[in-house]
Design a protein around this motif. Structure first.
Motif, PDB file in Angstrom:
ATOM      1  N   VAL A 208       0.850  -1.187   0.000  1.00 49.93           N
ATOM      2  CA  VAL A 208       0.000   0.000   0.000  1.00 49.93           C
ATOM      3  C   VAL A 208       0.889   1.240   0.000  1.00 49.93           C
ATOM      4  O   VAL A 208       1.825   1.336   0.799  1.00 49.93           O
TER       5      VAL A 208
ATOM      6  N   GLU B  95      -4.797   8.133   3.885  1.00 46.98           N
ATOM      7  CA  GLU B  95      -6.210   8.404   3.614  1.00 46.98           C
ATOM      8  C   GLU B  95      -7.109   7.348   4.256  1.00 46.98           C
ATOM      9  O   GLU B  95      -8.081   7.668   4.940  1.00 46.98           O
ATOM     10  N   ARG B  96      -6.754   6.081   4.041  1.00 45.37           N
ATOM     11  CA  ARG B  96      -7.565   4.976   4.576  1.00 45.37           C
ATOM     12  C   ARG B  96      -7.492   4.939   6.101  1.00 45.37           C
ATOM     13  O   ARG B  96      -8.494   4.687   6.771  1.00 45.37           O
TER      14      ARG B  96
ATOM     15  N   ASP C 177       0.222   7.537   0.440  1.00 52.96           N
ATOM     16  CA  ASP C 177      -0.967   8.385   0.321  1.00 52.96           C
ATOM     17  C   ASP C 177      -2.245   7.600   0.632  1.00 52.96           C
ATOM     18  O   ASP C 177      -3.108   8.072   1.374  1.00 52.96           O
ATOM     19  N   TYR C 178      -2.347   6.422   0.040  1.00 55.25           N
ATOM     20  CA  TYR C 178      -3.521   5.580   0.288  1.00 55.25           C
ATOM     21  C   TYR C 178      -3.579   5.188   1.760  1.00 55.25           C
ATOM     22  O   TYR C 178      -4.654   5.207   2.371  1.00 55.25           O
ATOM     23  N   TYR C 179      -2.431   4.833   2.312  1.00 54.50           N
ATOM     24  CA  TYR C 179      -2.360   4.422   3.718  1.00 54.50           C
ATOM     25  C   TYR C 179      -2.888   5.526   4.633  1.00 54.50           C
ATOM     26  O   TYR C 179      -3.735   5.280   5.490  1.00 54.50           O
TER      27      TYR C 179
END
Length: 85
Positions: free
Chosen positions: A56, A63-64, A59-61
């Motif tokens: 992952v 955000e999530r 950025d995704y980490y």
């Protein structure tokens, strides 16, 4: 005569009452899924391990993680309100 009318009401409203019961059960299920703190914590742990393993992106980490932490806080508030009743 009244007994006959009551019986007729039961027969006519049976499908509606059954549908309402199904909707109530679906609502309870969705509510349990949404506010299950242990499930949300497990999702956070899984997200962390996936991030550490490079599966992952950062950025995704972030955000999530933010979304899950908000859900966890909402679940805690929900459960504290339920206990307070």
């Amino acid at each position: 005569m009244q007994v006959l009318l009551d019986g007729l009401d039961d027969v006519l409203f049976f499908p509606i009452n059954g549908f309402i019961t199904i909707l109530e059960e679906l609502y309870k299920y969705a509510e349990n899924e949404l506010y299950d703190e242990s499930r949300i914590r497990q999702e956070l742990v899984n997200l962390h391990f996936r991030h550490e393993a490079g599966e992952v992106e950062e950025d995704y980490y972030k955000e999530r993680q933010s979304v899950l932490l908000k859900r966890l806080n909402a679940a805690r508030e929900y459960h504290s309100k339920i206990r307070g009743k």
